[in-house]
Design an enzyme around this catalytic site. Structure first.
Site, mmCIF file in Angstrom:
data_model
loop_
_atom_site.group_PDB
_atom_site.id
_atom_site.type_symbol
_atom_site.label_atom_id
_atom_site.label_comp_id
_atom_site.label_asym_id
_atom_site.label_seq_id
_atom_site.Cartn_x
_atom_site.Cartn_y
_atom_site.Cartn_z
ATOM 1 N N ARG A 47 0.750 -1.188 0.102
ATOM 2 C CA ARG A 47 0.058 -0.172 0.061
ATOM 3 C C ARG A 47 0.634 1.221 0.041
ATOM 4 O O ARG A 47 2.141 1.272 0.033
ATOM 5 C CB ARG A 47 -0.797 0.083 1.378
ATOM 6 C CG ARG A 47 -0.223 0.076 2.698
ATOM 7 C CD ARG A 47 -0.982 0.063 3.735
ATOM 8 N NE ARG A 47 -0.428 -0.016 4.918
ATOM 9 C CZ ARG A 47 -0.356 0.493 6.044
ATOM 10 N NH1 ARG A 47 -1.550 1.330 6.202
ATOM 11 N NH2 ARG A 47 0.281 0.596 7.208
ATOM 12 N N LYS A 68 15.135 0.117 8.457
ATOM 13 C CA LYS A 68 14.202 -0.962 8.062
ATOM 14 C C LYS A 68 13.815 -0.726 6.564
ATOM 15 O O LYS A 68 13.051 0.280 6.210
ATOM 16 C CB LYS A 68 12.856 -1.148 9.044
ATOM 17 C CG LYS A 68 11.910 -2.313 8.342
ATOM 18 C CD LYS A 68 10.612 -2.405 9.567
ATOM 19 C CE LYS A 68 9.632 -3.146 8.675
ATOM 20 N NZ LYS A 68 8.403 -3.205 9.922
ATOM 21 N N LYS A 103 12.007 -1.346 3.166
ATOM 22 C CA LYS A 103 10.744 -1.961 2.428
ATOM 23 C C LYS A 103 11.284 -2.414 1.082
ATOM 24 O O LYS A 103 11.774 -1.877 0.214
ATOM 25 C CB LYS A 103 9.623 -0.966 2.207
ATOM 26 C CG LYS A 103 9.068 -0.725 3.487
ATOM 27 C CD LYS A 103 8.451 -1.674 4.170
ATOM 28 C CE LYS A 103 7.496 -1.368 5.389
ATOM 29 N NZ LYS A 103 7.034 -2.132 6.159
ATOM 30 N N ASP A 128 12.010 -5.714 4.878
ATOM 31 C CA ASP A 128 10.832 -6.087 5.159
ATOM 32 C C ASP A 128 9.796 -6.287 3.550
ATOM 33 O O ASP A 128 9.883 -5.181 3.040
ATOM 34 C CB ASP A 128 9.927 -5.078 5.722
ATOM 35 C CG ASP A 128 8.527 -5.315 6.233
ATOM 36 O OD1 ASP A 128 8.250 -6.613 5.928
ATOM 37 O OD2 ASP A 128 7.769 -4.716 6.778
ATOM 38 N N GLU A 134 11.958 -9.630 6.898
ATOM 39 C CA GLU A 134 10.672 -9.700 7.689
ATOM 40 C C GLU A 134 9.791 -10.063 6.487
ATOM 41 O O GLU A 134 9.631 -9.527 5.429
ATOM 42 C CB GLU A 134 10.323 -8.282 8.164
ATOM 43 C CG GLU A 134 8.974 -8.406 9.064
ATOM 44 C CD GLU A 134 8.703 -6.859 9.591
ATOM 45 O OE1 GLU A 134 7.652 -6.742 9.925
ATOM 46 O OE2 GLU A 134 9.764 -6.268 9.314
ATOM 47 N N ASP A 151 5.948 -11.600 10.747
ATOM 48 C CA ASP A 151 5.127 -10.405 11.181
ATOM 49 C C ASP A 151 3.642 -10.684 10.597
ATOM 50 O O ASP A 151 2.873 -11.095 11.692
ATOM 51 C CB ASP A 151 5.509 -9.396 10.084
ATOM 52 C CG ASP A 151 4.731 -7.949 10.452
ATOM 53 O OD1 ASP A 151 3.997 -7.905 11.539
ATOM 54 O OD2 ASP A 151 4.789 -7.037 9.790
ATOM 55 N N LYS A 207 2.701 -7.041 17.230
ATOM 56 C CA LYS A 207 2.283 -5.836 17.120
ATOM 57 C C LYS A 207 0.650 -6.034 18.005
ATOM 58 O O LYS A 207 -0.138 -6.763 17.575
ATOM 59 C CB LYS A 207 1.771 -5.478 15.467
ATOM 60 C CG LYS A 207 3.300 -5.198 14.717
ATOM 61 C CD LYS A 207 2.948 -4.996 13.198
ATOM 62 C CE LYS A 207 4.217 -4.792 12.561
ATOM 63 N NZ LYS A 207 3.753 -4.546 11.123
ATOM 64 N N CYS A 221 4.800 -2.003 15.019
ATOM 65 C CA CYS A 221 3.444 -0.924 15.057
ATOM 66 C C CYS A 221 2.897 -0.820 13.560
ATOM 67 O O CYS A 221 3.477 -1.310 12.598
ATOM 68 C CB CYS A 221 4.171 0.359 15.637
ATOM 69 S SG CYS A 221 5.000 1.255 14.356
ATOM 70 N N ASP A 264 8.720 3.430 14.970
ATOM 71 C CA ASP A 264 8.935 4.753 14.481
ATOM 72 C C ASP A 264 7.829 5.603 13.946
ATOM 73 O O ASP A 264 7.958 6.693 13.344
ATOM 74 C CB ASP A 264 9.993 4.434 13.275
ATOM 75 C CG ASP A 264 9.491 3.642 12.227
ATOM 76 O OD1 ASP A 264 8.489 2.844 12.528
ATOM 77 O OD2 ASP A 264 10.174 3.744 11.083
#
Length: 363
Positions: free
Chosen positions: A24, A160, A162, A190, A218, A243, A267, A295, A322
């Site tokens: 997204r 991290k 993406k 991730d 991840e 995750d 999470k 989160c 973050d």
């Protein structure tokens, strides 16, 4: 102290930059914020960001679940009866984990205020501060390098990154970032379910063969593909973290029993709040599996709650908290504070939050 009233509201917070993943793109954080009000007048704050592509929860579904189904069952309950409240949360309706998490967080906030203790101490008190990584959104290699260098200049020592929408381009992205930031910065990837199991193994082995130095990967495969996740974990040297697969207590129990991953990302919005997140952390500790506290794109309410659990539990050794740093504004008065990549827990009771600026009640 009894629960007298529950109020539901919204806050809309613009992001500093668009947040892009393999799933997204988001330009603002649209947070549902609840106030659980006790007969003493004390207020417990909780939040729930609608993250439909991950949790299946929208703004309307969160509001409806709290207002029409779960919330009314909590009215009149003693805050001291914490286990009873959490049993009602879990059994009031199926799914709707974000709505449950918002109420759970607010009740825990009240519980801390009831006894005059900060929440992180009630949850174990193992540490009073931690470090977080900073997320680098999915873009072209040049933009991701620029964002990574800005993060390092701002004091972050872990990134991290993406990835997940194009395996070949992912290698270029990560290679360019590693060359730009040098060997001492921690790089976590991730993939947000973006690869097939065999594609993940091929891609991760290329990272390993090139000596890029990835700390962990991840969620490389689809959330439901536990066997695929186990296949990837067994075929590569790099640590693999679940995750989206590690949604709630039952899923984490399955993952641990299968030995399908090396780490678990906890999470609150997946687990349904702190009470189930504690169970996940304890299960992982029993099996010797380290955890990260993660989160969604949410306000500092949820970040403070998540950081309180991360501070409380020894097994939670990494933090990806973050979200509040990515926001252009901070409407939350109180809560955690940030010093570069350090998150510092408040000593005030509960979450240490006293007000939410711009909160607009919905009915």
């Amino acid at each position: 102290m009894k629960i007298r009233e529950i109020k539901i509201g919204k806050v809309s917070i613009p992001l500093k930059k668009p947040f892009k993943t393999a799933l997204r793109q988001v330009n603002s954080a649209e947070d549902i914020v609840v106030k659980v009000i006790a007969d003493s007048g004390e207020i417990g704050f909780g939040n729930a960001p609608p993250t439909a592509v991950i949790t299946g929860d929208s703004q309307d579904s969160i509001i409806g679940a709290i207002r029409d189904t779960i919330g009314p069952k909590l009215i009149g309950m003693e805050v001291d009866h914490l286990e009873g409240i959490m049993t009602v949360l879990d059994t009031s309706m199926l799914h709707n984990q974000s709505a449950k998490a918002a109420l759970d967080i607010a009740v825990y906030d009240l519980f801390g205020k009831r006894y005059g203790l900060p929440l992180y101490k009630l949850l174990g008190g193992y540490r009073s501060e931690m470090t977080t990584d900073l997320t680098i959104s999915l873009n072209g290699p040049e933009e991701m390098v620029r964002d990574s260098l800005e993060a390092i200049a701002a004091g972050y020592t872990a990134l991290k990154i993406k990835v997940g929408n194009d395996a070949a381009l992912d290698i270029q992205r990560v290679q360019a970032i590693r060359e730009a930031v040098g060997p001492d910065i921690l790089i976590r990837l991730d993939a947000n379910q973006g690869w097939t199991p065999k594609e993940a193994v091929r891609t991760i082995r290329r990272f390993e063969d090139r000596g890029i130095g990835i700390e962990l990967i991840e969620q490389p495969v689809k959330a439901h593909d536990f066997h695929g996740l186990k296949y990837v974990t067994q075929q590569v040297e790099t640590d693999i973290m679940a995750d989206e697969s590690a949604f709630g207590t039952y899923e984490v129990f399955q993952l641990l029993a299968m030995e399908a991953c090396d780490l678990i990302n906890i999470k609150l919005m997946k687990a349904g709040g702190l009470h189930n997140a504690v169970k996940i952390a304890d299960m992982a500790a029993t099996m010797g599996i380290r955890c990260m506290m993660g989160c969604m794109l949410e306000s500092k309410i949820g970040i403070t709650a998540a950081a309180s659990l991360a501070a409380g539990k020894q097994i939670i050794v990494k933090s990806d908290l973050d979200a509040a740093v990515l926001l252009a504004e901070d409407p939350v008065v109180g809560g955690v504070s940030f010093d570069k990549d350090r998150i510092i827990l408040p000593d005030a009771p509960g979450l240490g939050i006293t007000d939410i600026k711009g909160w607009q009640e919905v009915r």
